[in-house]
Scaffold this motif. Structure first.
Motif, short mmCIF file in Angstrom:
data_model
loop_
_atom_site.label_atom_id
_atom_site.label_comp_id
_atom_site.label_asym_id
_atom_site.label_seq_id
_atom_site.Cartn_x
_atom_site.Cartn_y
_atom_site.Cartn_z
N LEU A 108 0.83 -1.20 0.00
CA LEU A 108 0.00 0.00 0.00
C LEU A 108 0.87 1.25 0.00
O LEU A 108 0.61 2.21 -0.74
CB LEU A 108 -0.93 -0.02 1.22
N SER A 109 1.92 1.24 0.80
CA SER A 109 2.77 2.44 0.88
C SER A 109 3.53 2.64 -0.43
O SER A 109 3.76 3.78 -0.86
CB SER A 109 3.71 2.38 2.08
N LEU A 110 3.87 1.55 -1.10
CA LEU A 110 4.55 1.64 -2.39
C LEU A 110 3.62 2.27 -3.44
O LEU A 110 4.00 3.21 -4.16
CB LEU A 110 4.95 0.23 -2.84
N ALA A 112 0.76 4.07 -2.90
CA ALA A 112 0.41 5.44 -2.53
C ALA A 112 1.61 6.36 -2.75
O ALA A 112 1.46 7.50 -3.22
CB ALA A 112 -0.05 5.49 -1.07
N GLY A 113 2.81 5.87 -2.43
CA GLY A 113 4.02 6.68 -2.56
C GLY A 113 4.29 7.09 -4.01
O GLY A 113 4.55 8.25 -4.30
N VAL A 114 4.19 6.13 -4.91
CA VAL A 114 4.53 6.44 -6.30
C VAL A 114 3.45 7.32 -6.94
O VAL A 114 3.77 8.27 -7.69
CB VAL A 114 4.83 5.16 -7.13
N ILE A 115 2.19 7.07 -6.61
CA ILE A 115 1.11 7.91 -7.16
C ILE A 115 1.20 9.32 -6.56
O ILE A 115 1.03 10.32 -7.26
CB ILE A 115 -0.28 7.28 -6.87
N GLY A 116 1.49 9.38 -5.26
CA GLY A 116 1.62 10.68 -4.58
C GLY A 116 2.77 11.48 -5.19
O GLY A 116 2.62 12.68 -5.46
N ALA A 117 3.91 10.83 -5.42
CA ALA A 117 5.07 11.53 -5.99
C ALA A 117 4.72 12.05 -7.39
O ALA A 117 5.10 13.15 -7.78
CB ALA A 117 6.27 10.59 -6.06
N ASP A 118 3.96 11.25 -8.13
CA ASP A 118 3.57 11.64 -9.49
C ASP A 118 2.66 12.88 -9.47
O ASP A 118 2.88 13.84 -10.22
CB ASP A 118 2.85 10.46 -10.15
N MET A 119 1.66 12.88 -8.58
CA MET A 119 0.75 14.03 -8.50
C MET A 119 1.51 15.28 -8.05
O MET A 119 1.26 16.39 -8.55
CB MET A 119 -0.39 13.72 -7.54
#
Ligand code: RET
Length: 250
Positions: A108-110, A112-119
């Motif tokens: 989940l953190s992986l 959320a982390g990659v999508i968050g970094a992208d946004m």
């Protein structure tokens, strides 16, 4: 005000995205029920981009900032479609099931982390576009580039390892798609610097043309590559795999 050439290019982009969405929807009919979700994301990417191009071709989603046109609709499009494109790769690279407990939390953190970094990359890119003060502008640009490197790092690191661990056709498809996505995405920050938001080496018409070409490639061509790749997969591989994510799970 956009020139008629600029509007025509945006209409071509709009038509291309619409046709891409139709082609992906048609392809999805060949997919077995357990694999249709892969097509939904690629369809949504083209449908959202169709709407953004429709707005821009009609002169909406564009504001005048510091004496030039700022394409807000483009950033809104990217803010919504880039997470979906990453999601498409994650759904191939990450196994359908992880172990329970910490492995599930790490997964989940992986994600959320990659999508968050992208946004974050898109929002800071927009800030760079809106700000006229050069040092601050390029400061935001640098921050956006760091977020971009994090996105690439996750896709080439833990997600690639997870794809390798699944082996066979899943690994092969992931290894085919990730370099294509990475190369196409690297063009965006370069074009941004050369275009009207950066050094103005390329004029607005040239910028609209090149963005339309890479947008169509990164969305429609990439979506078709992904969907035809899924159709070529043996059914069992992408449905259930109880192994934990390699390199992520403890
Ligand atoms: C910006 C400028 C600031 C620095 C960086 C950027 C990256 C943008 C990217 C966009 C990708 C868009 C796609 C759209 C649709 O398919 C915002 C241009 C790093 C990578 C793939």
């Amino acid at each position: 005000m956009l020139s008629s050439t600029q509007q025509t290019v945006l209409w071509i982009g709009c038509a291309g995205m619409g046709l891409g969405a139709i082609a992906i929807a048609a392809l999805s009919r060949q997919a077995p029920r357990g694999q249709k979700h892969h097509f939904v994301m690629s369809f949504a990417v083209c449908a959202l981009a169709f709407t953004a191009y429709y707005a821009m071709a009609n002169g909406y989603g564009i504001v005048r900032v510091h004496g030039r046109e700022e394409f807000f609709a483009r950033y809104l499009d990217w803010f919504l479609t880039t997470p979906l494109l990453i999601g498409g790769l994650l759904m191939i690279g990450l196994p359908a099931r992880t172990g329970s407990g910490e492995a599930a939390r790490e997964r989940l953190s992986l994600v959320a982390g990659v999508i968050g970094a992208d946004m974050f990359m898109i929002v800071t890119g927009l800030a760079a576009g809106l700000i006229d003060d050069k040092p601050v502008k390029y400061g935001f640009y640098a921050i956006s580039c760091i977020a971009f490197l994090i996105v690439l790092g996750v896709l080439w690191g833990p997600v690639r390892q997870a794809a390798q661990a699944q082996g066979g056709s899943v690994a092969a498809l992931y290894n085919r798609l990730t370099p294509v996505l990475s190369v196409l995405w690297c063009i965006y920050p370069v074009l941004w610097v050369l275009g009207t938001e950066g050094t103005k080496t390329i004029n607005l018409t040239g910028e609209i043309v090149v963005f339309a070409i890479i947008d169509l490639t990164a969305k429609v061509a990439f979506g078709l590559l992904l969907c035809t790749g899924i159709l070529g997969q043996p059914r069992t591989v992408t449905t259930t795999d109880p192994r934990p994510i390699a390199g992520v799970a403890a």
